[in-house]
Write a protein that holds these residues in place. Sequence first.
Motif, short mmCIF file in Angstrom:
data_model
loop_
_atom_site.label_atom_id
_atom_site.label_comp_id
_atom_site.label_asym_id
_atom_site.label_seq_id
_atom_site.Cartn_x
_atom_site.Cartn_y
_atom_site.Cartn_z
N THR A 97 0.94 -1.25 -0.03
CA THR A 97 0.20 0.07 -0.06
C THR A 97 0.86 1.21 0.06
OG1 THR A 97 -1.71 -1.06 1.09
CG2 THR A 97 -1.61 1.26 1.30
N VAL A 98 1.99 1.33 0.90
CA VAL A 98 2.76 2.41 1.06
C VAL A 98 3.59 2.57 -0.18
CG1 VAL A 98 4.74 1.62 2.20
CG2 VAL A 98 3.96 4.05 2.54
N ARG A 100 2.60 1.82 -3.45
CA ARG A 100 1.75 2.26 -4.36
C ARG A 100 1.54 3.80 -4.38
NH1 ARG A 100 -2.93 -2.52 -4.48
NH2 ARG A 100 -1.63 -4.00 -5.67
N ARG A 101 1.51 4.37 -3.09
CA ARG A 101 1.28 5.69 -2.77
C ARG A 101 2.55 6.38 -2.87
NH1 ARG A 101 -0.80 5.54 3.02
NH2 ARG A 101 -0.35 7.74 2.95
N ARG A 102 3.62 5.85 -2.95
CA ARG A 102 5.11 6.40 -2.94
C ARG A 102 5.23 7.18 -1.62
NH1 ARG A 102 6.67 7.79 -9.40
NH2 ARG A 102 6.61 5.57 -10.10
N GLY A 103 4.98 6.54 -0.50
CA GLY A 103 4.94 7.37 0.48
C GLY A 103 6.12 7.42 1.24
N CYS A 131 9.28 5.34 -2.89
CA CYS A 131 9.31 5.89 -1.70
C CYS A 131 10.22 6.62 -1.27
CB CYS A 131 9.01 4.55 -0.74
SG CYS A 131 7.31 3.66 -0.95
N ASP A 202 4.69 7.98 6.43
CA ASP A 202 3.45 7.39 6.42
C ASP A 202 3.22 6.00 6.90
OD1 ASP A 202 2.27 9.44 4.77
OD2 ASP A 202 3.85 8.72 3.12
#
Length: 271
Positions: A97-98, A100-103, A131, A202
Amino acid sequence: MVSTEALRTHLLAARLAGSVATPRQTSLSSYRLFAARDPRVTLGLAPERDWSEREVIALMARKCGVADDPARIEGPDAIDPERTLAALDAFAGRLRTVARRRGAVLLGTGHPHRLLGFYAALADALSAAGCLVLTPAQGRCVDITTRFGVRTYNLDYVRGVALVRLPGARVSGSETGAHTHSPLPIRTALGGLAGSGEPLPDLVVGDHGWVCGAGQLGIEAIGLADTDDPALFVGEAEGRVAVAVPLDDSVRSSYYRPLTRYVLNQACLSQ
């Protein structure tokens, strides 16, 4: 690529799960100390309610698979490999999840001699996925209370993974560091982000105080925990730790490599 069945076999053979090296007496001592809110085992977590020793044992039986019998006080402790596998899947899901968000991600360990390679591989893969791997407050002093009194450590990063080391113990960047349960390093790292222009993480990935300290501050945190680390599982039960993976956290560092491959594959981060 490591299949679920192959990893289950490895977990048992390497004693990452099944009958583990952590003595039952050590686990029970930690449960008693946690019930007494001893900071040596709460790891920066402030439980929302009082937990009795019996309740901690019952929780650890559900989360890890340890014996749910307070009268069993000797021998090695046990971890159910099915619980480990399920938690690793959830752990990988948070990484996916992180990514995919490039957190922004912060990784840290209190077990650098054993787990640095595991976390470093995750840091490399997350960075490659776009990330931001945070490395704040490099070199800053952290005063940690130990059984030898208060000792001053320096916060350092190796391959994107935070650890602490005694000043002058090795040059910065070397792959050695101190074993610590303290939440003070994560607090120091997060304090270093204040005014730096970089975002808060994140996701925090790690163990011991890195996970509990972040979760207590409301930051999503996932990590690995042994049978004598009840704080992470209490944090998970109370909703402040996103995922706690039950496994022996002090076997040979090479034994974690199949877990690395499995997690990266499940997180769609394999290269």
